[in-house]
Design an enzyme around this catalytic site. Structure first.
Site, PDB file in Angstrom:
ATOM      1  N   GLU A  84       0.823  -1.209   0.000  1.00  0.00           N
ATOM      2  CA  GLU A  84       0.000   0.000   0.000  1.00  0.00           C
ATOM      3  C   GLU A  84       0.856   1.259   0.000  1.00  0.00           C
ATOM      4  OE1 GLU A  84      -4.163  -0.418   2.024  1.00  0.00           O
ATOM      5  OE2 GLU A  84      -2.678  -1.298   3.375  1.00  0.00           O
ATOM      6  N   GLU A  99      -3.653  -9.188   3.444  1.00  0.00           N
ATOM      7  CA  GLU A  99      -4.440  -8.933   4.651  1.00  0.00           C
ATOM      8  C   GLU A  99      -5.618  -9.888   4.827  1.00  0.00           C
ATOM      9  OE1 GLU A  99      -2.422  -4.937   3.883  1.00  0.00           O
ATOM     10  OE2 GLU A  99      -3.109  -6.689   2.745  1.00  0.00           O
TER      11      GLU A  99
END
Length: 262
Positions: free
Chosen positions: A116, A136
């Site tokens: 990210e 995740e």
């Protein structure tokens, strides 16, 4: 290389390029709150430096970043945790809003939060062996530092769903094919190629680079008519600049332009 604060971020200043480093090589550059705060400070300093035309984001040592520090992530789920949950979004917004183009060099590893971290950068150079992906959903959560919002804007909704929901690493060549990364190079060449990419950007007019980035970042946020008006406004700002005249004069005289950011 000049350290920023105590969180282990650093800036290496060059003539027209700044190299921002995650500088915890002993911890595989895993991100903590102090490190993220120092990265924010580093990008703010770069943004304010009128001599800098392009920026790299690199990891000191053999790895770009292992992602979020696991001890920090464990502690943040405690009921009395005082960890700053907003620091990561602030960091990504700071990178995204940096006036100069930002080139990330992804070396060996950039999973989850480190993935990210690269998304608000304008360009991404990756090593052939890099472990790069959003994991995740395999950890009981999902990427909510901007991954579900920035990634579809880069590669489209369908591919973004694949990367987010599958929770797997993406092959670097496949990442290039989908437009997620811009160059795939040998692992040992990542840092130098990232710097060379930024140096190539530094050859262009700095005011043109900054206004173009501003217009491009707004492209998906505005209706077309509003975006076209905004683009023209940013273009008109440059009409009376010294660099605008220099660019055309140099082309007419068949020579390389000398841009000054004026």
């Amino acid at each position: 290389m000049k350290s920023i604060g105590t969180g282990r971020a650093a800036i290496d200043w060059h003539d027209r390029r700044a190299d921002v480093y995650l500088s915890r090589p002993d911890k595989r550059n895993a991100m903590t709150v102090p490190l993220m705060n120092d990265l924010i400070a580093a990008f703010e300093r770069v943004d304010a430096n009128e001599d800098i035309r392009a920026v790299t984001l690199l990891g000191e040592g053999p790895v770009f970043s292992a992602g979020m520090d696991l001890t920090m992530m464990r502690d943040r789920v405690e009921p009395d945790s005082e960890i700053d949950r907003d620091v990561f979004p602030r960091l990504l917004e700071t990178i995204e809003e940096t006036r100069q183009p930002v080139v990330a060099g992804i070396k060996r590893a950039a999973p989850a939060g480190a993935f990210e971290l690269t998304l608000p950068c304008d360009f991404r150079v990756i090593g052939r062996e890099a472990k790069y992906g959003l994991l995740e959903t395999t950890l009981g959560t999902f990427p909510h530092g901007g991954g579900t919002q920035r990634l579809p804007r880069l590669i489209g909704l369908s591919k973004a769903k694949e990367l987010v929901l599958m929770g797997e690493f993406v092959d670097p060549e496949a990442a290039a094919d989908m437009g997620l990364v811009h160059e795939v190079v040998d692992t040992d060449a990542v840092d130098e190629r990232t710097k060379a990419f930024a140096d190539r950007l530094c050859e262009n007019a700095p005011l043109g680079l900054r206004n173009a980035k501003q217009a491009l970042n707004a492209a998906l946020e505005m209706p077309l008519e509003q975006g076209l008006d905004y683009e023209r406004q940013l273009g008109y700002e440059l009409d009376d600049t010294r660099d605008y005249r220099e660019g055309f004069e140099a082309r007419l005289e068949n020579r390389e332009p000398t841009f000054r950011g004026e």
